[in-house]
Design a protein around this motif. Structure first.
Motif, mmCIF file in Angstrom:
data_model
loop_
_atom_site.group_PDB
_atom_site.id
_atom_site.type_symbol
_atom_site.label_atom_id
_atom_site.label_comp_id
_atom_site.label_asym_id
_atom_site.label_seq_id
_atom_site.Cartn_x
_atom_site.Cartn_y
_atom_site.Cartn_z
ATOM 1 N N ARG A 174 -8.279 1.800 0.303
ATOM 2 C CA ARG A 174 -7.856 0.397 0.205
ATOM 3 C C ARG A 174 -9.032 -0.457 0.630
ATOM 4 O O ARG A 174 -9.637 -0.222 1.675
ATOM 5 C CB ARG A 174 -6.660 0.118 1.098
ATOM 6 C CG ARG A 174 -6.211 -1.326 0.932
ATOM 7 C CD ARG A 174 -4.955 -1.642 1.707
ATOM 8 N NE ARG A 174 -4.655 -3.039 1.538
ATOM 9 C CZ ARG A 174 -5.116 -4.002 2.333
ATOM 10 N NH1 ARG A 174 -5.893 -3.721 3.341
ATOM 11 N NH2 ARG A 174 -4.797 -5.255 2.104
ATOM 12 N N VAL A 216 -6.729 -0.903 -4.445
ATOM 13 C CA VAL A 216 -6.446 0.450 -3.973
ATOM 14 C C VAL A 216 -6.893 1.416 -5.060
ATOM 15 O O VAL A 216 -6.573 1.236 -6.234
ATOM 16 C CB VAL A 216 -4.943 0.643 -3.673
ATOM 17 C CG1 VAL A 216 -4.649 2.095 -3.320
ATOM 18 C CG2 VAL A 216 -4.501 -0.267 -2.544
ATOM 19 N N ASP A 271 -7.536 -7.388 -3.834
ATOM 20 C CA ASP A 271 -7.000 -6.420 -2.883
ATOM 21 C C ASP A 271 -6.789 -5.131 -3.682
ATOM 22 O O ASP A 271 -5.813 -4.989 -4.411
ATOM 23 C CB ASP A 271 -5.686 -6.934 -2.290
ATOM 24 C CG ASP A 271 -5.080 -5.980 -1.278
ATOM 25 O OD1 ASP A 271 -5.798 -5.102 -0.758
ATOM 26 O OD2 ASP A 271 -3.873 -6.109 -1.014
ATOM 27 N N PHE A 274 0.824 -1.198 0.000
ATOM 28 C CA PHE A 274 0.000 0.000 0.000
ATOM 29 C C PHE A 274 0.863 1.255 0.000
ATOM 30 O O PHE A 274 0.636 2.182 -0.767
ATOM 31 C CB PHE A 274 -0.938 0.016 1.211
ATOM 32 C CG PHE A 274 -1.482 1.387 1.481
ATOM 33 C CD1 PHE A 274 -2.477 1.916 0.667
ATOM 34 C CD2 PHE A 274 -0.971 2.169 2.498
ATOM 35 C CE1 PHE A 274 -2.960 3.191 0.881
ATOM 36 C CE2 PHE A 274 -1.443 3.443 2.715
ATOM 37 C CZ PHE A 274 -2.442 3.950 1.904
ATOM 38 N N SER A 279 -4.228 -3.125 -8.035
ATOM 39 C CA SER A 279 -4.458 -4.305 -7.211
ATOM 40 C C SER A 279 -3.124 -4.876 -6.775
ATOM 41 O O SER A 279 -2.106 -4.699 -7.439
ATOM 42 C CB SER A 279 -5.225 -5.376 -7.998
ATOM 43 O OG SER A 279 -6.528 -4.959 -8.261
ATOM 44 N N SER A 280 -3.176 -5.588 -5.674
ATOM 45 C CA SER A 280 -1.989 -6.232 -5.143
ATOM 46 C C SER A 280 -1.489 -7.290 -6.117
ATOM 47 O O SER A 280 -2.288 -8.026 -6.707
ATOM 48 C CB SER A 280 -2.333 -6.875 -3.804
ATOM 49 O OG SER A 280 -1.254 -7.583 -3.283
#
Length: 111
Positions: free
Chosen positions: A29, A70, A68, A5, A61-62
């Motif tokens: 997030r 953001v 996940d 993040f 995204s992660s």
């Protein structure tokens, strides 16, 4: 997760600064059940973001977990950004889109 993040937020701020943009940033997030379901609802909420003074929104995204998510937006006014973050419209859109748990909101200012 937090390292990812922070890296995303730093990259966004660096890109904004290099483009000559200064000011405020809203970072959201959130975890979603299904990115493919979430994205069209997010896209349909664009006018509400714009009327709240949010612009140049980017979605990331992660790595390894597309759910996940953001969202990083330039923010014209912190008060309007906070009002957007606590709005019924956003809460309803997030519920329809399958946001799981409580999203995190970060209000960042450039110096």
């Amino acid at each position: 997760m937090m390292r990812w993040f922070l890296a995303a937020a730093a990259m966004s701020l660096a890109c904004s600064a290099s483009a000559g943009v200064t000011g405020k940033t809203l970072v959201i997030r959130q975890t979603v059940t299904d990115y493919a379901k979430w994205r069209p609802i997010y896209d349909a909420h664009r006018a509400v973001r714009a009327s709240s003074g949010l612009s140049n929104c980017r979605v990331q995204s992660s790595d390894g977990d597309v759910n996940d998510v953001v969202v990083i937006c330039d923010m014209a006014d912190v008060a309007k950004g906070k009002a957007f973050a606590s709005s019924k419209s956003l809460a309803e859109a997030m519920a329809r889109a399958g946001v799981v748990g409580k999203p995190s909101f970060y209000f960042l200012t450039g110096h």
